[in-house]
Design a protein around this motif. Structure first.
Motif, short mmCIF file in Angstrom:
data_model
loop_
_atom_site.label_atom_id
_atom_site.label_comp_id
_atom_site.label_asym_id
_atom_site.label_seq_id
_atom_site.Cartn_x
_atom_site.Cartn_y
_atom_site.Cartn_z
N LEU A 16 26.24 62.83 67.46
CA LEU A 16 26.15 62.91 65.99
C LEU A 16 24.97 62.08 65.47
N LYS A 17 24.81 60.91 66.04
CA LYS A 17 23.68 60.08 65.62
C LYS A 17 22.35 60.73 65.95
N THR A 18 22.29 61.39 67.14
CA THR A 18 21.05 62.05 67.54
C THR A 18 20.73 63.22 66.61
N GLN A 19 21.76 64.00 66.27
CA GLN A 19 21.58 65.13 65.36
C GLN A 19 21.20 64.65 63.95
N GLN A 20 21.84 63.55 63.55
CA GLN A 20 21.55 62.99 62.23
C GLN A 20 20.10 62.52 62.17
N SER A 21 19.66 61.87 63.22
CA SER A 21 18.28 61.39 63.26
C SER A 21 17.30 62.56 63.23
N ALA A 22 17.62 63.60 64.03
CA ALA A 22 16.74 64.78 64.05
C ALA A 22 16.70 65.45 62.68
N PHE A 23 17.89 65.53 62.03
CA PHE A 23 17.94 66.14 60.70
C PHE A 23 17.14 65.32 59.69
N GLN A 24 17.35 64.01 59.76
CA GLN A 24 16.62 63.14 58.83
C GLN A 24 15.11 63.24 59.05
N ALA A 25 14.68 63.31 60.32
CA ALA A 25 13.26 63.44 60.61
C ALA A 25 12.71 64.76 60.07
N SER A 26 13.49 65.84 60.31
CA SER A 26 13.07 67.16 59.81
C SER A 26 13.03 67.17 58.29
N LEU A 27 14.05 66.54 57.67
CA LEU A 27 14.09 66.46 56.21
C LEU A 27 12.92 65.65 55.67
N GLN A 28 12.59 64.57 56.38
CA GLN A 28 11.48 63.73 55.93
C GLN A 28 10.15 64.48 56.00
N VAL A 29 9.99 65.27 57.09
CA VAL A 29 8.78 66.09 57.22
C VAL A 29 8.69 67.07 56.07
N PHE A 30 9.83 67.71 55.74
CA PHE A 30 9.85 68.67 54.64
C PHE A 30 9.52 67.99 53.30
N VAL A 31 10.17 66.82 53.09
CA VAL A 31 9.93 66.08 51.83
C VAL A 31 8.47 65.66 51.75
N ASP A 32 7.93 65.16 52.87
CA ASP A 32 6.52 64.74 52.87
C ASP A 32 5.60 65.92 52.56
N SER A 33 5.92 67.10 53.11
CA SER A 33 5.11 68.29 52.86
C SER A 33 5.15 68.69 51.40
N VAL A 34 6.37 68.70 50.84
CA VAL A 34 6.52 69.05 49.42
C VAL A 34 5.82 68.04 48.55
N THR A 35 5.98 66.75 48.88
CA THR A 35 5.34 65.69 48.10
C THR A 35 3.81 65.83 48.14
N SER A 36 3.30 66.17 49.34
CA SER A 36 1.85 66.35 49.48
C SER A 36 1.36 67.51 48.61
N ARG A 37 2.17 68.59 48.63
CA ARG A 37 1.78 69.74 47.80
C ARG A 37 1.84 69.40 46.32
N ILE A 38 2.86 68.67 45.92
CA ILE A 38 2.99 68.26 44.51
C ILE A 38 1.81 67.37 44.11
N ASP A 39 1.48 66.42 45.02
CA ASP A 39 0.33 65.54 44.74
C ASP A 39 -0.95 66.35 44.59
N SER A 40 -1.11 67.38 45.44
CA SER A 40 -2.30 68.22 45.36
C SER A 40 -2.35 68.98 44.04
N VAL A 41 -1.19 69.53 43.61
CA VAL A 41 -1.13 70.26 42.34
C VAL A 41 -1.42 69.32 41.18
N VAL A 42 -0.84 68.10 41.23
CA VAL A 42 -1.08 67.12 40.16
C VAL A 42 -2.56 66.76 40.09
#
Length: 224
Positions: A16-42
């Protein structure tokens, strides 16, 4: 009951901890990508706003420059009109005669004699009254035309009396002249403005109206 084949609690927690870490890492990558796109649009929006502001400044400067140019043009027009007025005031007592043949080496005295003869023979003025008209100066104006052209230079006559000038022009308008013509002596600019309206002058007269120039304006009145 045998627990063989079942996962231990520690193993489940690790998974469970391994899956949670993988999910959090994947979520962080997604959030970073969205944030980068938002920063670019701004940033793009900020750049567009800056461009619009700069464009507004340029338009404002251009509008101000256009207003200044229009003001300068208006001032130049006023100066030209005033200069024309002063020039024509200096010609107030003048008449311009065209069609009188010029002699070779013609002197001012000979020119004046020809003018007085034209007043009698062309305008039918009384010789005694004509001799009483005071002419300050009568001279040819303009460049000498080529001999082959058979053209003759006009004469500018400066009279001492504005009253005499008006009497001569009034008489010239009342008789049918051929070959010799008596007109006001005006500045080149006013003559050009009149020339631009000659076709309309002729058209109005052909329609039976009274049409004549007052300075640089065409006056049209119906015949009574």
């Amino acid at each position: 009951m045998s627990l063989e084949g079942y996962l231990k609690r520690e193993d489940v927690d690790l998974i469970l901890k391994t899956q949670q870490s993988a999910f959090q890492a994947s979520l962080q990558v997604f959030v970073d990508s969205v944030t980068s796109r938002i920063d670019s649009v701004v940033q793009q929006i900020s750049d567009v706003k800056a461009s619009v502001t700069a464009l507004k400044d340029q338009v404002g400067k251009l509008s101000s420059g256009t207003d200044q140019l229009a003001e300068v043009c208006q001032r130049v027009e006023e100066i030209e009109n005033h200069t024309d007025y002063l020039e024509n005031q200096s010609r107030r007592n003048n008449i311009r005669i065209e069609g009188i043949v010029e002699s070779t080496g013609e002197s001012w005295e000979e020119t004046e004699t020809k003018v007085r003869d034209a007043l009698v023979t062309k305008l039918k003025l009384n010789p005694v009254e004509t001799s009483a008209i005071k002419i300050e100066r009568a001279h040819r104006t303009g460049k000498h035309p080529p001999p082959a052209s058979h053209r003759t230079r006009p004469i500018v006559v400066k009279l001492n009396s504005f009253k005499d000038r008006e009497a001569i022009l009034k008489k010239a308008r009342s008789v049918r002249l051929t070959g010799v013509f008596f007109n006001e002596d005006l500045s080149a600019r006013v003559l050009e403005q009149r020339r631009d309206q000659l076709s309309e002058l002729k058209r109005q007269r052909d329609l039976g109206n009274i049409a004549y120039f007052n300075y640089n304006r065409l006056i049209v009145r119906p015949k009574p």
